[in-house]
Design a protein around this motif. Sequence first.
Motif, PDB file in Angstrom:
ATOM      1  N   ALA A  20       0.831  -1.209   0.000  1.00 58.78           N
ATOM      2  CA  ALA A  20       0.000   0.000   0.000  1.00 58.78           C
ATOM      3  C   ALA A  20       0.867   1.261   0.000  1.00 58.78           C
ATOM      4  CB  ALA A  20      -0.894   0.001   1.236  1.00 58.78           C
ATOM      5  N   SER A  21       0.346   2.294  -0.603  1.00 57.80           N
ATOM      6  CA  SER A  21       1.052   3.579  -0.642  1.00 57.80           C
ATOM      7  C   SER A  21       0.077   4.664  -1.066  1.00 57.80           C
ATOM      8  CB  SER A  21       2.199   3.530  -1.644  1.00 57.80           C
ATOM      9  OG  SER A  21       2.697   4.830  -1.918  1.00 57.80           O
ATOM     10  N   THR A  22       0.218   5.843  -0.502  1.00 60.59           N
ATOM     11  CA  THR A  22      -0.478   7.020  -1.038  1.00 60.59           C
ATOM     12  C   THR A  22       0.554   7.985  -1.612  1.00 60.59           C
ATOM     13  OG1 THR A  22      -2.236   6.785   0.597  1.00 60.59           O
ATOM     14  CG2 THR A  22      -2.059   8.912  -0.502  1.00 60.59           C
ATOM     15  N   ARG A  23       1.486   8.459  -0.738  1.00 56.55           N
ATOM     16  CA  ARG A  23       2.402   9.528  -1.145  1.00 56.55           C
ATOM     17  C   ARG A  23       3.323   9.120  -2.285  1.00 56.55           C
ATOM     18  NH1 ARG A  23       1.161   8.558   3.246  1.00 56.55           N
ATOM     19  NH2 ARG A  23       0.386   9.999   4.790  1.00 56.55           N
ATOM     20  N   THR A  24       3.994   7.997  -2.132  1.00 54.37           N
ATOM     21  CA  THR A  24       5.013   7.614  -3.109  1.00 54.37           C
ATOM     22  C   THR A  24       4.357   7.297  -4.457  1.00 54.37           C
ATOM     23  OG1 THR A  24       6.204   6.662  -1.241  1.00 54.37           O
ATOM     24  CG2 THR A  24       7.022   6.134  -3.437  1.00 54.37           C
ATOM     25  N   ARG A  34       7.639  -0.900  -5.575  1.00 51.88           N
ATOM     26  CA  ARG A  34       7.595  -1.038  -4.107  1.00 51.88           C
ATOM     27  C   ARG A  34       7.306  -2.497  -3.793  1.00 51.88           C
ATOM     28  NH1 ARG A  34       4.568   2.558   0.429  1.00 51.88           N
ATOM     29  NH2 ARG A  34       6.357   3.841  -0.109  1.00 51.88           N
ATOM     30  N   HIS A  82      14.425   3.404   1.199  1.00 53.25           N
ATOM     31  CA  HIS A  82      13.387   4.242   0.584  1.00 53.25           C
ATOM     32  C   HIS A  82      14.104   5.482   0.052  1.00 53.25           C
ATOM     33  CE1 HIS A  82       9.633   5.880  -0.462  1.00 53.25           C
ATOM     34  NE2 HIS A  82       8.948   5.681   0.648  1.00 53.25           N
ATOM     35  N   GLN A  87      12.318   8.905  -0.591  1.00 52.89           N
ATOM     36  CA  GLN A  87      11.900   9.570   0.643  1.00 52.89           C
ATOM     37  C   GLN A  87      13.094  10.289   1.280  1.00 52.89           C
ATOM     38  OE1 GLN A  87       8.651   9.605   2.098  1.00 52.89           O
ATOM     39  NE2 GLN A  87       9.554  11.187   3.376  1.00 52.89           N
ATOM     40  N   PRO A 144       7.640  11.036   7.709  1.00 49.97           N
ATOM     41  CA  PRO A 144       7.499  10.586   6.326  1.00 49.97           C
ATOM     42  C   PRO A 144       6.080  10.166   5.968  1.00 49.97           C
ATOM     43  CG  PRO A 144       8.544   8.889   7.668  1.00 49.97           C
ATOM     44  CD  PRO A 144       8.428  10.117   8.535  1.00 49.97           C
ATOM     45  N   GLY A 145       5.240   9.930   6.998  1.00 53.19           N
ATOM     46  CA  GLY A 145       3.885   9.457   6.765  1.00 53.19           C
ATOM     47  C   GLY A 145       3.900   7.990   6.370  1.00 53.19           C
ATOM     48  N   PRO A 146       2.752   7.332   6.476  1.00 53.41           N
ATOM     49  CA  PRO A 146       1.536   7.808   7.137  1.00 53.41           C
ATOM     50  C   PRO A 146       1.728   7.874   8.652  1.00 53.41           C
ATOM     51  CG  PRO A 146       1.257   5.539   6.371  1.00 53.41           C
ATOM     52  CD  PRO A 146       2.594   5.970   5.886  1.00 53.41           C
TER      53      PRO A 146
HETATM   54  N1   CP Z   1       6.318   7.910   3.033  1.00 53.33           N
HETATM   55  C1   CP Z   1       5.741   6.954   2.332  1.00 53.33           C
HETATM   56  O1   CP Z   1       6.382   6.083   1.747  1.00 53.33           O
HETATM   57  O2   CP Z   1       4.364   7.026   2.284  1.00 53.33           O
HETATM   58  P1   CP Z   1       3.436   6.063   1.439  1.00 53.33           P
HETATM   59  O3   CP Z   1       3.514   4.687   2.064  1.00 53.33           O
HETATM   60  O4   CP Z   1       2.044   6.678   1.533  1.00 53.33           O
HETATM   61  O5   CP Z   1       3.950   6.020   0.030  1.00 53.33           O
END
Ligand code: CP
Length: 352
Positions: free
Chosen positions: A86-90, A139, A167, A170, A304-306
Motif C-alpha cells: 500500500a502507498s499514497t504519497r510515493t 515497491r 526508501h 523519501q 514521512p507518513g503515514p
Molecule cells: N512515506 C511513504 O512512503 O508514504 P506512502 O507509504 O504513503 O507512500
Amino acid sequence: MSIGLEADGAAADAGSGAPIPSVDVAPETQPVAWRHRHLLDVDGLSAADLDLVMRTTDAMREVLARPIAKVPALRGRQVTILFYEASTRTRVSFEVAARNLSADVVNIAAASSSVAKGESLIDTVRTVEALGAQLLVLRHAVSGAPYLAAEVFGGSVLNGGDGWHAHPTQALLDLYTMRERLPGGSLAGRKVVILGDVLHSRVARSNIWTLTAAGADLWLCGPATLLRGFEAWAGRGAAAGRRFHVTTSVDEALRDADVVMALRIQRERMAAGLLPSLREYAARYGLTRERLALAQPGALVMHPGPMNEGVEIAADVAAGAQSVITDQVTNGVAVRMALLYLLAGTHRGEVA
Ligand code: CP
C-alpha cells in the motif's frame, strides 16, 4: 546492498559545479553528469550526485510554479508504477511527477494483477517490459526485490521502498526539505533526530546515508528493542568521520535539536514483544509539545507518513507551526520529477 558507512562524509552542501540540466527538453540531449542507471538506494550516491539531485529538483520546482506545470521532457517514455504494498504519497507523487514530464504512465497494483494468480516478480517485470515499460517504479515488502528486478529489466528501476531496507526517494525529499527550510540551507553541523521505530524503518536506513553525507549530526532515538543493530552501524559511521549517535533517552536526543523526524510505529511489521503497548510507547517516546520544547526554538518537525497521530506524534505537533510534513509531500513530486529525468537520460554506465 551495503550496510557500512565506509564512504567519506563529504558534505553534499558543498556543490559539485556540474551544469544544471535544462529540464524543458529530453534528458538525452543534455550534458547531465548522472551515471546511475537505477536508483536502488542512496548508499551509492556521491556528494556530487546528491548535489545534482538537489539542483535538478530546484529546476523542477520552477516548472511546478509555472501556470502550466508540465514539460515535454519524457514524451514518448513509459513509466510503469508497480506496487506490491500500500502507498499514497510515493505512488501518487510518482504518477504526478511522470505526467508533469509528459511520460505515459501505467499503474499496477499487484493485488489486482496476475501476481494474485501466482506470477513471480521476475515474470511480472519481464511482462511489463514487453508492454513498453522503460522506467519501472517498484515497491515491495521484501528487502532487495528492486535489486532482483534490476537484474532482468532492460530500463531503469527506481526503488519506491523495499521491506525494511531502503526508501531512497523519501530520503532525498527529506534532504531537500531540510535544505529548503533550515536557515542557511545547509545541514552541516545541524542536530537531526530520527525518533521512533527505527528497527523496521527503510526511511531511517536511507536517511542515515544522506543526512550524514550532508554533514548533519544525526541522532537515532527510540526504545532499545527498536534500535537493535544501529549502535554498531553508528560506531562504524563515527570511525568513518560521520556524526551518528544512538540513544534511548528522548531528552538527550531532543535537546537543542534543529530537526525532529518522528517515525511511524509499524504495527504490521511489529513482532510480538518489542513494545509493551502503544499507550506506553506514546507516553515515553511520543513527540509532544512538551518534548519538542527541548529542541531549538523553531526546530523543524517532520514525518514521512503515514502518521499514527497520538502514538508517535501528537496531533497538535503534526499540525503545528513548526511542522513541514506537508512540504515533504509536496517536495516529493519535484524530487521524483528530478530522479525520473536524470535516470531517463542514461541507460548506460554504473548500476547503483
Ligand atoms: N512515506 C511513504 O512512503 O508514504 P506512502 O507509504 O504513503 O507512500
